[in-house]
Design an enzyme around this catalytic site. Sequence first.
Site, PDB file in Angstrom:
ATOM      1  N   GLY A 254       0.813  -1.216   0.000  1.00 38.56           N
ATOM      2  CA  GLY A 254       0.000   0.000   0.000  1.00 38.56           C
ATOM      3  C   GLY A 254       0.843   1.261   0.000  1.00 38.56           C
ATOM      4  O   GLY A 254       0.583   2.187  -0.739  1.00 38.56           O
ATOM      5  N   PHE A 255       1.844   1.291   0.877  1.00 45.13           N
ATOM      6  CA  PHE A 255       2.735   2.454   1.019  1.00 45.13           C
ATOM      7  C   PHE A 255       1.946   3.718   1.338  1.00 45.13           C
ATOM      8  O   PHE A 255       2.403   4.825   1.038  1.00 45.13           O
ATOM      9  CB  PHE A 255       3.588   2.645  -0.238  1.00 45.13           C
ATOM     10  CG  PHE A 255       4.399   1.437  -0.612  1.00 45.13           C
ATOM     11  CD1 PHE A 255       5.336   0.917   0.272  1.00 45.13           C
ATOM     12  CD2 PHE A 255       4.219   0.804  -1.825  1.00 45.13           C
ATOM     13  CE1 PHE A 255       6.075  -0.202  -0.055  1.00 45.13           C
ATOM     14  CE2 PHE A 255       4.961  -0.324  -2.159  1.00 45.13           C
ATOM     15  CZ  PHE A 255       5.887  -0.821  -1.273  1.00 45.13           C
ATOM     16  N   GLY A 484       1.427  -6.962   3.888  1.00 48.16           N
ATOM     17  CA  GLY A 484       2.651  -7.555   3.361  1.00 48.16           C
ATOM     18  C   GLY A 484       3.838  -7.288   4.264  1.00 48.16           C
ATOM     19  O   GLY A 484       4.946  -7.780   4.038  1.00 48.16           O
ATOM     20  N   THR A 485       3.586  -6.523   5.331  1.00 48.32           N
ATOM     21  CA  THR A 485       4.659  -6.137   6.243  1.00 48.32           C
ATOM     22  C   THR A 485       5.110  -7.280   7.138  1.00 48.32           C
ATOM     23  O   THR A 485       6.241  -7.276   7.623  1.00 48.32           O
ATOM     24  CB  THR A 485       4.151  -5.028   7.174  1.00 48.32           C
ATOM     25  OG1 THR A 485       2.936  -5.484   7.771  1.00 48.32           O
ATOM     26  CG2 THR A 485       3.866  -3.752   6.395  1.00 48.32           C
ATOM     27  N   GLY A 526       1.289   0.398  13.322  1.00 45.02           N
ATOM     28  CA  GLY A 526       0.516  -0.836  13.395  1.00 45.02           C
ATOM     29  C   GLY A 526       0.923  -1.743  14.535  1.00 45.02           C
ATOM     30  O   GLY A 526       0.122  -2.029  15.430  1.00 45.02           O
ATOM     31  N   THR A 608      11.269  -9.965   9.261  1.00 43.57           N
ATOM     32  CA  THR A 608      10.299  -9.039   8.661  1.00 43.57           C
ATOM     33  C   THR A 608      10.753  -7.592   8.867  1.00 43.57           C
ATOM     34  O   THR A 608      10.518  -6.739   8.003  1.00 43.57           O
ATOM     35  CB  THR A 608       8.898  -9.270   9.249  1.00 43.57           C
ATOM     36  OG1 THR A 608       8.971  -9.174  10.665  1.00 43.57           O
ATOM     37  CG2 THR A 608       8.352 -10.623   8.848  1.00 43.57           C
ATOM     38  N   GLN A 612      11.383  -4.473   6.090  1.00 42.75           N
ATOM     39  CA  GLN A 612      10.817  -3.119   6.173  1.00 42.75           C
ATOM     40  C   GLN A 612      11.906  -2.065   6.018  1.00 42.75           C
ATOM     41  O   GLN A 612      11.744  -1.082   5.297  1.00 42.75           O
ATOM     42  CB  GLN A 612      10.098  -2.927   7.509  1.00 42.75           C
ATOM     43  CG  GLN A 612       8.779  -3.657   7.583  1.00 42.75           C
ATOM     44  CD  GLN A 612       7.806  -3.167   6.532  1.00 42.75           C
ATOM     45  OE1 GLN A 612       7.470  -1.996   6.468  1.00 42.75           O
ATOM     46  NE2 GLN A 612       7.377  -4.057   5.667  1.00 42.75           N
ATOM     47  N   GLY A 678       8.055   0.904   9.777  1.00 44.62           N
ATOM     48  CA  GLY A 678       7.612   0.883   8.375  1.00 44.62           C
ATOM     49  C   GLY A 678       8.148   2.022   7.535  1.00 44.62           C
ATOM     50  O   GLY A 678       8.341   1.874   6.329  1.00 44.62           O
ATOM     51  N   GLU A 679       8.343   3.188   8.128  1.00 41.25           N
ATOM     52  CA  GLU A 679       8.648   4.355   7.316  1.00 41.25           C
ATOM     53  C   GLU A 679      10.056   4.901   7.468  1.00 41.25           C
ATOM     54  O   GLU A 679      10.573   5.558   6.561  1.00 41.25           O
ATOM     55  CB  GLU A 679       7.605   5.447   7.609  1.00 41.25           C
ATOM     56  CG  GLU A 679       6.329   5.151   6.852  1.00 41.25           C
ATOM     57  CD  GLU A 679       5.074   5.701   7.506  1.00 41.25           C
ATOM     58  OE1 GLU A 679       4.453   6.584   6.920  1.00 41.25           O
ATOM     59  OE2 GLU A 679       4.713   5.243   8.605  1.00 41.25           O
TER      60      GLU A 679
HETATM   61 MO1  MOS Z   1       1.898   5.177   5.729  1.00 38.89          MO
HETATM   62  S1  MOS Z   1       2.241   6.547   4.226  1.00 38.89           S
HETATM   63  O1  MOS Z   1       1.497   6.260   7.012  1.00 38.89           O
HETATM   64  O2  MOS Z   1       0.513   4.347   5.244  1.00 38.89           O
END
Ligand code: MOS
Length: 714
Positions: A254-255, A484-485, A526, A608, A612, A678-679
């Site tokens: 998704g990103f 998918g994470t 998440g 995982t 990421q 994730g980011e």
């Molecule tokens: Mo991420 S761009 O906060 O789904």
Amino acid sequence: MSHSADSAPVEQRTRPIQVRSVGRHLDRVDGHAKVTGRATYAVEHRDGDGIVDPLHAWLVQSTVAKGQVVGVDTATALAHPGVLAVLDHTNAPRLADRQNGELAILQGPEIHFRGQVVAVVLAETPEAAREGAALVHVSQEAEDHEAELREDNATYRPEKVNPAMETDTDEGDVDAALAAADVVVEQTYRTAYEHNNPLEPHATTARWDEEDGREVLSLFDSTQGVHGVVQAIAPMLGLEAEQVRVRAPYVGGGFGSKGEAHAHVVAAALAARTTRGRPVKLAVTRQQMFALTGYRTATISHFRLGASADGRLTAIEHRVQEQTSAAREFAEQTASPTRMLYAAPNRRTSHRLAVLDVAVPSWMRAPGEMPGMFAHEVAMDELAEACGLDPVELRLRNEPDLDPETGRPFNDRRLPDCLRRGAERFGWADRPAEARATQDGDWWVGTGVAAATYPAMKQPGNAARVRALDGGRYTVSIGSVDIGTGARTVLTQVAADALGVEPASIDLEIADTRLPSATVAGGSSGTSSWGTAVVAAAQRFRTDHGDDPAPGVATVASAAEDPEAEKYAFHSFGAVFAEARVHRWTGEIRVPRLHGVYSVGRVVNPTTARSQLVGGLVMGLSAALFEESWRDPRFGHVVTQDLATYHVASHADVLDVDAEWLEESDEAFTPMGSRGIGEIGIVGTAAAVANAVHHATGVRVRSIPVTADQLVSP
Ligand code: MOS
């Protein structure tokens, strides 16, 4: 249909879990289903999931950037074999709430941007639907439009920037400090439009039924948050939340672009409302994604840094210009990291927008931090050069004692450790101080560094259920989505440790709004948000039902707010080191080494997590060198609307990319000790590459992507 849990969640204070599985490798629990093709994505559901005899929908899009639909000629389309219906603004079901200008499609003749949904074709096969869409003739009356972001039109001041941050900040006296500074860097930096390109395009399957005399809408949607889809579309359709069920068992990335529902979800829901019970499948095409499913705005960052001769910052100013859509406002928080990263007594930030007749910008991995930190970290490299300082040392000299934004102590600020560890690992000490100092054959060689930061976020509104099964097994349920994470895997590990059992004893249920409420897989929040709810439910379950519970007993809980948490500023940090090689005749750029070191709390699953962080680094490399969407301002559309003309880093571009993390545990933030991953991998990465290109060539490029033409002198 029961909405979420079987009973209201009780609030439970969490305590740190005893880690056994957490921190160790565990194979993806859904890996087998994925590699054998049994994992079902949004438009792959069949009879077993109640998707019998579906119709297929195809979107028809506007071809002017602003104006009116004056007529839709559907006769030819309807005559095509297999085409059953065409919905447009004259015959589509009415929406109860039309406030969201992106989602309220087919309600009137207005066209807000090129590519807007103006009709939907329903047919027996996807092929017939697609051909039918090509045969719909939409007459449009064009009005003058504005589709170009420029410095002179980005003057609108939004009330807030995403998600709810101050638009402007102003502390101390920036102008006076700059006038008195020994060294000033004043430059403008630009980042390109970028489009999220998850592997699985956006897709929705919709089915309307009647249950107990009430309408019920069921969706399989490719989304980052099932509950969020209900919140967005139920009121628009005039339904109670309980009347909409959304499931997303498997999502192919998704990103951020699947973080909010986009117009195709409404299109599928409206179309399915007209089919007398037949489900409708709607798959957005890759090309349609470039108009309909969000993107990262281009940004212009005006930076002024003032410092004493020894490199200590006295003033930081970051004025951002970027764009939003006339259809719906989205204001990216590009200056947000500038507010907390380095010490400086005088600081000013602002955001101004051009309101354009374009598709609605949205979230893309690290909205705010990614473009903002490109600008900030190249500016810091320029300051280091101006002060004659090593860029690592410059950053160490500007470490704040307290969070400059909130005045709170940082709970766990280890940027210096990341910088030092990364420098050691990368071999930074041998780096020549001068730019354009190293040549290897026809290649100039250089290295660059940038800091990374990302806020640690934990969302309210999560709950989980633990139910005892026979034989020491447990079902653990929460409505979160694994895009998918690896969320399914790490939540299994968290649940196992919180209950004191093996991961194999956990049956995890996720991705269904009939399960306890969960927030979006976004903001790197998440695992923190859902994991904390799972721990709350597990700990409360043990309190209520003991270690040997009767099969069938269950507890639903959410985490109580921790009053201690208000005392600290929680952020993750990192340092990115890049090597760039630039061909002296062609300007070709290669990045043979890209290494990141991160402080992200405890890593729940190293396998995982590594994906990421490395994935974030690759996406940052891709932004640094390749990704750029070209919008033609004359017609308002994105010209580069496929993966041939919008290049995403591929295997040949990605060489030695690696990530490591500091051993730590942040139990003040979550009972797992984790903070979110994730980011942060994308943050700062483009700056590290651009700084390395400068070190290699002596050419300072202040925009991304950095391309060969900028490096070859005419
Ligand atoms: Mo991420 S761009 O906060 O789904």
